[in-house]
Write a protein that holds these residues in place. Structure first.
Motif, PDB file in Angstrom:
ATOM      1  N   VAL A 198       9.203  -6.415 -12.663  1.00  0.00           N
ATOM      2  CA  VAL A 198       9.544  -7.325 -11.581  1.00  0.00           C
ATOM      3  C   VAL A 198       8.676  -6.971 -10.383  1.00  0.00           C
ATOM      4  CG1 VAL A 198      11.355  -8.201 -10.054  1.00  0.00           C
ATOM      5  CG2 VAL A 198      11.931  -7.471 -12.379  1.00  0.00           C
ATOM      6  N   THR A 199       8.035  -7.986  -9.805  1.00  0.00           N
ATOM      7  CA  THR A 199       7.253  -7.764  -8.590  1.00  0.00           C
ATOM      8  C   THR A 199       8.039  -8.278  -7.399  1.00  0.00           C
ATOM      9  OG1 THR A 199       5.270  -8.186  -9.887  1.00  0.00           O
ATOM     10  CG2 THR A 199       5.014  -8.126  -7.496  1.00  0.00           C
ATOM     11  N   ILE A 200       8.026  -7.495  -6.326  1.00  0.00           N
ATOM     12  CA  ILE A 200       8.648  -7.906  -5.074  1.00  0.00           C
ATOM     13  C   ILE A 200       7.547  -7.929  -4.015  1.00  0.00           C
ATOM     14  CG2 ILE A 200      10.316  -7.321  -3.267  1.00  0.00           C
ATOM     15  CD1 ILE A 200      10.687  -5.821  -6.748  1.00  0.00           C
ATOM     16  N   VAL A 201       7.306  -9.089  -3.419  1.00  0.00           N
ATOM     17  CA  VAL A 201       6.307  -9.175  -2.350  1.00  0.00           C
ATOM     18  C   VAL A 201       6.984  -9.600  -1.056  1.00  0.00           C
ATOM     19  CG1 VAL A 201       4.273  -9.611  -3.782  1.00  0.00           C
ATOM     20  CG2 VAL A 201       5.699 -11.528  -3.062  1.00  0.00           C
ATOM     21  N   ASN A 202       6.448  -9.093   0.050  1.00  0.00           N
ATOM     22  CA  ASN A 202       7.007  -9.389   1.367  1.00  0.00           C
ATOM     23  C   ASN A 202       5.977  -9.004   2.423  1.00  0.00           C
ATOM     24  OD1 ASN A 202       8.831  -9.189   3.816  1.00  0.00           O
ATOM     25  ND2 ASN A 202      10.326  -9.691   2.225  1.00  0.00           N
ATOM     26  N   GLU A 203       5.992  -9.731   3.549  1.00  0.00           N
ATOM     27  CA  GLU A 203       5.113  -9.350   4.662  1.00  0.00           C
ATOM     28  C   GLU A 203       5.474  -7.967   5.163  1.00  0.00           C
ATOM     29  OE1 GLU A 203       3.759 -13.482   6.915  1.00  0.00           O
ATOM     30  OE2 GLU A 203       5.455 -12.319   7.671  1.00  0.00           O
ATOM     31  N   ASN A 204       6.753  -7.618   5.041  1.00  0.00           N
ATOM     32  CA  ASN A 204       7.280  -6.378   5.602  1.00  0.00           C
ATOM     33  C   ASN A 204       7.610  -5.385   4.487  1.00  0.00           C
ATOM     34  OD1 ASN A 204       9.275  -4.460   6.329  1.00  0.00           O
ATOM     35  ND2 ASN A 204       9.746  -5.639   8.171  1.00  0.00           N
ATOM     36  N   MET A 205       6.923  -4.225   4.495  1.00  0.00           N
ATOM     37  CA  MET A 205       7.093  -3.236   3.429  1.00  0.00           C
ATOM     38  C   MET A 205       8.511  -2.685   3.350  1.00  0.00           C
ATOM     39  SD  MET A 205       6.279  -1.259   1.024  1.00  0.00           S
ATOM     40  CE  MET A 205       4.496  -1.231   0.805  1.00  0.00           C
ATOM     41  N   ILE A 206       9.133  -2.450   4.510  1.00  0.00           N
ATOM     42  CA  ILE A 206      10.496  -1.874   4.491  1.00  0.00           C
ATOM     43  C   ILE A 206      11.453  -2.858   3.815  1.00  0.00           C
ATOM     44  CG2 ILE A 206      12.463  -1.219   5.970  1.00  0.00           C
ATOM     45  CD1 ILE A 206       9.471  -0.580   7.740  1.00  0.00           C
ATOM     46  N   GLU A 207      11.277  -4.150   4.149  1.00  0.00           N
ATOM     47  CA  GLU A 207      12.101  -5.195   3.537  1.00  0.00           C
ATOM     48  C   GLU A 207      11.843  -5.249   2.026  1.00  0.00           C
ATOM     49  OE1 GLU A 207      14.903  -8.093   3.295  1.00  0.00           O
ATOM     50  OE2 GLU A 207      14.467  -6.679   4.907  1.00  0.00           O
ATOM     51  N   PRO A 256       0.815  -1.205   0.000  1.00  0.00           N
ATOM     52  CA  PRO A 256       0.000   0.000   0.000  1.00  0.00           C
ATOM     53  C   PRO A 256       0.859   1.270   0.000  1.00  0.00           C
ATOM     54  CG  PRO A 256       0.143  -0.879   2.224  1.00  0.00           C
ATOM     55  CD  PRO A 256       0.897  -1.840   1.330  1.00  0.00           C
ATOM     56  N   ALA A 257       0.274   2.379  -0.471  1.00  0.00           N
ATOM     57  CA  ALA A 257       0.978   3.666  -0.450  1.00  0.00           C
ATOM     58  C   ALA A 257       1.316   4.025   0.996  1.00  0.00           C
ATOM     59  CB  ALA A 257       0.101   4.754  -1.071  1.00  0.00           C
ATOM     60  N   ARG A 258       2.488   4.618   1.168  1.00  0.00           N
ATOM     61  CA  ARG A 258       2.911   4.992   2.529  1.00  0.00           C
ATOM     62  C   ARG A 258       2.358   6.379   2.846  1.00  0.00           C
ATOM     63  NH1 ARG A 258       8.962   4.012   0.790  1.00  0.00           N
ATOM     64  NH2 ARG A 258       7.993   5.172  -0.918  1.00  0.00           N
ATOM     65  N   ILE A 259       1.046   6.440   2.993  1.00  0.00           N
ATOM     66  CA  ILE A 259       0.360   7.721   3.235  1.00  0.00           C
ATOM     67  C   ILE A 259      -0.581   7.573   4.423  1.00  0.00           C
ATOM     68  CG2 ILE A 259       0.450   8.520   0.836  1.00  0.00           C
ATOM     69  CD1 ILE A 259      -2.440   7.466   0.504  1.00  0.00           C
ATOM     70  N   ASP A 260      -1.043   8.726   4.901  1.00  0.00           N
ATOM     71  CA  ASP A 260      -1.976   8.767   6.019  1.00  0.00           C
ATOM     72  C   ASP A 260      -3.273   8.035   5.645  1.00  0.00           C
ATOM     73  OD1 ASP A 260      -2.491  10.662   8.662  1.00  0.00           O
ATOM     74  OD2 ASP A 260      -4.323  10.179   7.524  1.00  0.00           O
ATOM     75  N   GLU A 261      -3.840   7.273   6.591  1.00  0.00           N
ATOM     76  CA  GLU A 261      -5.050   6.487   6.323  1.00  0.00           C
ATOM     77  C   GLU A 261      -6.197   7.380   5.854  1.00  0.00           C
ATOM     78  OE1 GLU A 261      -5.555   3.481   5.900  1.00  0.00           O
ATOM     79  OE2 GLU A 261      -7.758   3.390   5.914  1.00  0.00           O
TER      80      GLU A 261
END
Lengths: 393, 393
Positions: B360-369, B226-231
């Motif tokens: 290329v898609t990168i998926v991860n449980e952790n967004m920072i990672e 998700p976008a790293r923006i305010d909810e």
């Protein structure tokens, strides 16, 4: 080796649903594929780069097909082994190797391999023909006694070629073929672990899955990932699957089917050296599907993450009894409206009772929720024929 | 209507990478597809049931193609609208509808539609030709003043047809076409929300994604979900996207590109009525990919869950500068070894500087990672040509 949008060609023996799902990944990577299958209506016919119609068991057909590709793999074990051996001896990369396939194709040899390699498996005895089986059982010359599980050593699949023998009379009903008699082991669960290994020796296992059977009919209803078993048992099952794969020196996918006994022992039942029904949920549930990892393995690419993103359950779609001919997936629109439900329709034009026509995957963060939805799916969708003269039986 | 393993035919105008990814889902459901594309090497050529080579802008070609299918959709907006209108008037289901497409195809009409329907968008003025633009700006007769954003109203895509105009001299460099002059709005983020709507009116939005730009070059580097923006901003963006889709009475996918201003206003920039680059991550990250939901929508099937299983980031693969000809994906084996990395190779045989060759898609449980791995991917893989005479420039 440049595989991507290049002149490289991957050959696939067999053009059924397993091949079809493998082609999603060859297309994703734009890797050229040649497919050989006897049926002119094989699900793989489109989406491969070149389709060849021909027998998978005929030496010349398989050999000549193999001469046209750079790496050869298969989606079904019943292929001409001599042709694979000749191709390999001439330098073609064939994965899984014919050596491994020879150890697996014959269930007698496969069981003897387990015994020789200290891989836990149910006690058994091999018989070259029916008469030997009869005399051994009737004269109590065998460690195996009634009731036992009879398996023909060759050409059996999906339960066909496997029978539970309870009486001497049952034995008379068996065909006169090479077979094994296996002790009936009471078990809590049937489990499966899919192992992936590449020629460089990189090896990974998928989480243990559980096959849930119908209480009456002896038929798998659900494949459930992760299996609802004790963590210690899961760790043991994955370790045994790794050991089996390494001892076979296997390349590609190896599905290891196992029994969890009443006292939590793990016994290896049998293996399949290819993408497997117990791994279909990995398309939606895992970071890397079994099909993509099979492709990565046979091309000696790094293997993908086998962890799950979410819980996954698979329900097989088989033709309903009493219907043959054109296929209709009754209520498929209804189940498409449910959370995390993905039908896979294999593309077979005609349904027959119990024919594998597709499967449905249910994914959810919550396993209990997934299991509920899976049961609703199972009770809602039906594979039938339209109400026309040719529909119905 | 029985779509699955039936005689039903879905027509797709355009056989590029968007169509190719859509075909993964038509194959999964075994729905027959006919594809029309001008190129004999279109990525869709295999995996569709029937391929037609021809112009997408020629009336007769599009009309005759449409007469052979049961439902018609497209993966590119630059198609012959008159043909679509005639086909629709003759009863063919065309989704998205030509009416909607007419409102979107011309950026002037699109902007006027926003103004008329109280959809927040940057102030603008439309000019029928270059001379009118020049006199209006030079004589300060327009509310729009230098610097401003120039957009030609038709046939612009991927930034082509859009220029930032800072001086009167810049204006002289522009082509003499119908255009709009748009106020330059300083913004924090470029966001996108993909909306999915079926003819029955069922409607869903995907989570807001953020396009992260290269600090110097004005080029999207990462699509982040998700976008790293305010909810609160995310909720507003999804509500506006829903509103836009309903006001267009849109069927299928609608990608709504938006600006988040310094004071957290949302302004609609433009829309695309089809699967969109800002939704490619949904294949790996979402419960239902944008392609599957486009298919469900145009067939009026229930829509799938648009939630994410895990965080997803997309990196475009464009041809590196200084290379033309046969393509090589340098270091692709390396990135395949990293967690949650999936390359999509579109299958274009030749690379050119900045040509879209894959993603290329990168998926991860952790967004920072995920963001870390995405940056490593971006810095590692390169789309080049082999070191041969035809390689390089």
């Amino acid at each position: 080796m440049n595989y991507f949008s290049s002149h490289f060609k991957l050959g696939i023996l067999g053009g059924g649903q397993l091949g079809k799902m493998l082609l999603f990944d060859t297309r994703k990577f734009d890797i050229q594929t040649y497919v050989l299958d006897p049926s002119d209506e094989a699900p793989c016919k489109i989406a491969c780069n070149k389709f060849f119609q021909g027998s998978l068991t005929d030496f010349d057909t398989v050999y000549n097909f193999g001469k046209q590709v750079d790496v050869l793999t298969f989606e079904i074990e019943l292929v001409n082994l001599e042709a694979l051996e000749k191709l390999e001896s001439e330098g073609l990369k064939v994965f899984p190797s014919p050596k491994t396939l020879r150890l697996i194709q014959n269930k007698g040899i496969q069981k003897e391999f387990y015994a020789k390699n200290n891989i836990p498996t149910a006690p058994f005895e091999k018989f070259s023909n029916l008469e030997n089986l009869q005399s051994a059982i009737c004269n109590l010359q065998s460690a195996i006694q009634l009731p036992f599980v009879w398996k023909c050593t060759e050409f059996g699949y999906d339960g066909n070629g496997v029978k539970i023998i309870r009486t001497v009379e049952d034995i008379d009903t068996l065909p006169n073929v090479e077979c094994i008699a296996e002790e009936m082991v009471p078990f809590k669960n049937e489990l499966s672990v899919i192992v992936c290994r590449n020629p460089s020796g990189e090896i990974r296992t998928y989480p243990v899955v559980e096959m849930e059977f119908h209480p009456e009919a002896n038929q798998v209803e659900y494949v459930i990932c992760p299996a609802r078993i004790d963590e210690k048992v899961a760790v043991k099952a994955r370790a045994i699957a790794l050991d089996v794969s390494e001892k076979f020196n296997h390349v590609g996918l190896l599905a290891v089917e196992m029994f969890q006994t009443q006292d939590d022992e793990i016994l290896v039942n049998e293996v399949a050296p290819r993408p497997h029904n117990s791994g279909h949920h990995t398309i939606e549930a895992s970071y890397t599907s079994q099909f993509e990892n099979h492709l990565r393995a046979v091309l000696d690419l790094p293997l993908g993450n086998t962890d799950s993103k979410v819980a996954g359950i698979m329900v097989n779609l088989v033709g309903a009894e009493g219907f043959s001919g054109d296929v209709v997936y009754e209520n498929i629109e209804k189940i498409l409206g449910w959370n995390g439900v993905t039908p896979h329709i294999y593309g077979k034009k005609e349904t027959r009772p119990f024919r594998k026509m597709g499967h449905v995957t249910i994914v959810n963060e919550n396993m209990i929720e997934a299991r509920k939805i899976a049961e609703d799916v199972k009770n809602t969708i039906r594979v039938i024929s339209p109400p026309t003269p040719e529909g119905g039986v």
